[in-house]
Design an enzyme around this catalytic site. Structure first.
Site, PDB file in Angstrom:
ATOM      1  CB  ALA A  14     -21.246  -4.285   1.614  1.00 48.94           C
ATOM      2  NE  ARG A  26     -17.053  -0.265  -6.707  1.00 47.46           N
ATOM      3  CZ  ARG A  26     -17.450  -0.660  -5.494  1.00 47.46           C
ATOM      4  NH1 ARG A  26     -17.193  -1.879  -5.050  1.00 47.46           N
ATOM      5  NH2 ARG A  26     -18.157   0.139  -4.722  1.00 47.46           N
ATOM      6  CG  ASP A  86      -1.998   1.065   1.180  1.00 49.32           C
ATOM      7  OD1 ASP A  86      -1.716   2.173   0.677  1.00 49.32           O
ATOM      8  OD2 ASP A  86      -3.127   0.791   1.631  1.00 49.32           O
ATOM      9  CG  HIS A 104     -21.102  -5.785  -5.811  1.00 51.57           C
ATOM     10  ND1 HIS A 104     -20.776  -4.796  -6.714  1.00 51.57           N
ATOM     11  CD2 HIS A 104     -20.656  -5.333  -4.612  1.00 51.57           C
ATOM     12  CE1 HIS A 104     -20.181  -3.788  -6.075  1.00 51.57           C
ATOM     13  NE2 HIS A 104     -20.099  -4.105  -4.796  1.00 51.57           N
ATOM     14  CD  GLU A 132     -20.636  -5.571 -10.129  1.00 51.82           C
ATOM     15  OE1 GLU A 132     -21.510  -5.061  -9.415  1.00 51.82           O
ATOM     16  OE2 GLU A 132     -19.465  -5.689  -9.758  1.00 51.82           O
TER      17      GLU A 132
HETATM   18  P1  NAD Z   1      -9.998   1.916   2.445  1.00 50.84           P
HETATM   19  O1  NAD Z   1     -10.025   3.280   1.847  1.00 50.84           O
HETATM   20  O2  NAD Z   1     -10.059   1.780   3.930  1.00 50.84           O
HETATM   21  O3  NAD Z   1      -8.697   1.138   1.941  1.00 50.84           O
HETATM   22  C1  NAD Z   1      -8.241   1.180   0.619  1.00 50.84           C
HETATM   23  C2  NAD Z   1      -6.721   1.158   0.667  1.00 50.84           C
HETATM   24  O4  NAD Z   1      -6.226   1.065  -0.656  1.00 50.84           O
HETATM   25  C3  NAD Z   1      -6.126   2.444   1.285  1.00 50.84           C
HETATM   26  O5  NAD Z   1      -5.317   2.102   2.387  1.00 50.84           O
HETATM   27  C4  NAD Z   1      -5.302   3.044   0.154  1.00 50.84           C
HETATM   28  O6  NAD Z   1      -4.106   3.650   0.610  1.00 50.84           O
HETATM   29  C5  NAD Z   1      -5.019   1.812  -0.687  1.00 50.84           C
HETATM   30  N1  NAD Z   1      -4.657   2.096  -2.066  1.00 50.84           N
HETATM   31  C6  NAD Z   1      -5.127   3.059  -2.885  1.00 50.84           C
HETATM   32  N2  NAD Z   1      -4.529   2.964  -4.101  1.00 50.84           N
HETATM   33  C7  NAD Z   1      -3.654   1.932  -4.022  1.00 50.84           C
HETATM   34  C8  NAD Z   1      -2.763   1.340  -4.954  1.00 50.84           C
HETATM   35  N3  NAD Z   1      -2.626   1.805  -6.190  1.00 50.84           N
HETATM   36  N4  NAD Z   1      -2.031   0.260  -4.548  1.00 50.84           N
HETATM   37  C9  NAD Z   1      -2.152  -0.233  -3.291  1.00 50.84           C
HETATM   38  N5  NAD Z   1      -2.973   0.312  -2.354  1.00 50.84           N
HETATM   39  C10 NAD Z   1      -3.729   1.373  -2.735  1.00 50.84           C
HETATM   40  O7  NAD Z   1     -11.183   1.128   1.752  1.00 50.84           O
HETATM   41  P2  NAD Z   1     -11.780  -0.294   2.155  1.00 50.84           P
HETATM   42  O8  NAD Z   1     -12.951  -0.100   3.039  1.00 50.84           O
HETATM   43  O9  NAD Z   1     -10.702  -1.195   2.582  1.00 50.84           O
HETATM   44  O10 NAD Z   1     -12.387  -0.745   0.730  1.00 50.84           O
HETATM   45  C11 NAD Z   1     -11.544  -0.945  -0.404  1.00 50.84           C
HETATM   46  C12 NAD Z   1     -12.412  -1.012  -1.652  1.00 50.84           C
HETATM   47  O11 NAD Z   1     -13.191  -2.197  -1.609  1.00 50.84           O
HETATM   48  C13 NAD Z   1     -13.441   0.125  -1.772  1.00 50.84           C
HETATM   49  O12 NAD Z   1     -12.912   1.252  -2.412  1.00 50.84           O
HETATM   50  C14 NAD Z   1     -14.572  -0.494  -2.549  1.00 50.84           C
HETATM   51  O13 NAD Z   1     -14.423  -0.229  -3.926  1.00 50.84           O
HETATM   52  C15 NAD Z   1     -14.418  -1.981  -2.303  1.00 50.84           C
HETATM   53  N6  NAD Z   1     -15.506  -2.564  -1.504  1.00 50.84           N
HETATM   54  C16 NAD Z   1     -16.221  -3.560  -2.078  1.00 50.84           C
HETATM   55  C17 NAD Z   1     -17.229  -4.160  -1.351  1.00 50.84           C
HETATM   56  C18 NAD Z   1     -18.057  -5.259  -1.973  1.00 50.84           C
HETATM   57  O14 NAD Z   1     -19.244  -5.301  -1.742  1.00 50.84           O
HETATM   58  N7  NAD Z   1     -17.476  -6.151  -2.743  1.00 50.84           N
HETATM   59  C19 NAD Z   1     -17.501  -3.756  -0.032  1.00 50.84           C
HETATM   60  C20 NAD Z   1     -16.749  -2.724   0.509  1.00 50.84           C
HETATM   61  C21 NAD Z   1     -15.744  -2.124  -0.239  1.00 50.84           C
HETATM   62  C1  MLT Z   2     -18.924  -0.615  -1.220  1.00 50.87           C
HETATM   63  O1  MLT Z   2     -18.106  -0.006  -1.916  1.00 50.87           O
HETATM   64  O2  MLT Z   2     -19.214  -0.251  -0.063  1.00 50.87           O
HETATM   65  C2  MLT Z   2     -19.516  -1.855  -1.790  1.00 50.87           C
HETATM   66  O3  MLT Z   2     -19.502  -1.893  -3.151  1.00 50.87           O
HETATM   67  C3  MLT Z   2     -20.761  -2.290  -1.145  1.00 50.87           C
HETATM   68  C4  MLT Z   2     -22.068  -1.972  -1.808  1.00 50.87           C
HETATM   69  O4  MLT Z   2     -22.568  -0.870  -1.635  1.00 50.87           O
HETATM   70  O5  MLT Z   2     -22.624  -2.846  -2.455  1.00 50.87           O
END
Ligand code: NAD
Ligand code: MLT
Length: 315
Positions: A281, A230, A169, A278, A259
């Protein structure tokens, strides 16, 4: 003041807005043109991932002050356009992280032990015991891309099953990554060393397409790739090629370039792919958490001007 909720939101969040005296309209699944009509007279727009907050939609808004994302990812919001329009954008960091980390861990188990293919085979009357020999997680290397809220929890889960956890990171110092439970490594080292590589970064210009033919080729041969972050961070065509050649032994995807996934997607024809629609969450707990958080944050902003977890600062 009026709140429009354009993606499904847990009832507890809707109730908070009502208790705070807001007029609330819940209208999900709108087409862009319908949404452009519905946004008029709205002070706060609540979204999840389906609604796209484009410059066009923002141009149609007349009294909009805040967009609240019940969740984390903001790649569906044109943040510069919101800033230019004077609209605050906020999300609810951390509120669904445990759910997403648990799903990623579930996918890691599913890949290691062929749970999905085993289930399908048994239901189809097959007994693929010999074909489905698995691999143990204990002693294997878990590589985490993105050591934020989800990455940090996954590091704990990986450590709990005795995996060696490494993390990349660029926005955290080596000390911070260690404190978050992983050995800090470069991106190339993460790719080369991980037996299981799980992606937990936002989709940005920097991360879109980051997993492509070139980076997949740098991964350890026979590694597993998990994407619960994503769609579009992994190039699906390139992943299919890597699965076919055996460069990648298996992949698990919760998120996709398109999607719902089109029925003719090559991904659906791979036995080495585990997928979920998906669901990261999508737990009872996380949905209540994000709904309550977004409703409290937006109510506070609209009533006091105090913006918690805002990602922009319009003048
Ligand atoms: P967060 O912001 O707490 O953590 C993301 C991390 O990625 C940060 O620490 C950031 O410094 C790091 N980062 C940014 N660019 C980077 C790169 N190029 N290389 C390495 N690290 C990098 O977010 P989170 O809550 O951990 O969520 C991460 C992502 O997961 C969200 O942005 C969202 O798109 C996705 N998400 C998906 C779901 C789902 O339903 N599948 C649920 C929640 C979040
Ligand atoms: C998120 O970024 O929090 C996730 O994609 C969860 C969602 O809203 O489905």
């Amino acid at each position: 003041m009026k709140i429009l909720i354009s993606d499904p939101l847990a009832a507890q969040g809707v109730q908070i807005f009502k208790d705070q005296g807001f007029e609330v309209e819940v209208k999900t699944g709108m087409k862009p043109d319908e949404l452009k009509q519905a946004i008029k007279g709205v002070h706060g727009l609540v979204i999840r991932s389906a609604t796209k907050v484009t410059a066009d939609l923002l141009a149609a808004a007349d009294v909009l002050k805040v967009v609240g994302r019940a969740g984390t990812g903001l790649d569906n919001v044109d943040i510069p356009a919101a800033t230019a329009k004077g609209v605050i954008v906020m999300n609810t960091p951390g509120q669904n992280s445990n759910a997403a980390a648990e799903l990623a861990m579930g996918h890691i188990f599913a890949l290691a032990r062929h749970i999905a293919r085993g289930t399908r085979g048994v239901k189809e009357g097959k007994w693929e015991k010999k074909q489905l020999r698995g691999t143990e997680l204990k002693g294997k290397t878990l590589g985490i891309l993105g050591m934020g809220n989800i990455g940090r929890i996954l590091a704990e889960l990986g450590t709990g099953v005795k995996m060696k956890v490494i993390g990349y990171d660029p926005y955290f110092s080596a000390e911070d990554i260690k404190a978050r439970g992983a050995e800090p490594v470069s991106l190339d080292e993460l790719l080369a060393r991980a037996d299981f590589l799980s992606i937990h970064v936002p989709k940005t210009k920097e991360t879109a397409g980051l997993f492509n033919a070139a980076t997949l080729a740098k991964m350890k041969k026979g590694a597993y790739l998990i994407n619960c972050a994503r769609g579009g961070i992994v190039k699906e065509e390139d992943l299919c090629d890597a699965l076919t050649s055996g460069q990648i032994a298996g992949a698990a995807l919760d998120v996709f370039e398109v999607e719902p996934v089109p029925a003719d997607s090559r991904l659906l024809f791979s036995d080495d792919l585990v997928c979920t629609p998906h669901l990261g969450a999508n737990t009872h707990e996380a949905q209540v958490n994000v709904a309550v958080a977004v409703a409290n944050q937006m109510s506070k902003y609209l009533k006091t001007g105090e913006a918690e977890f805002a990602v922009n600062a319009p003048k």
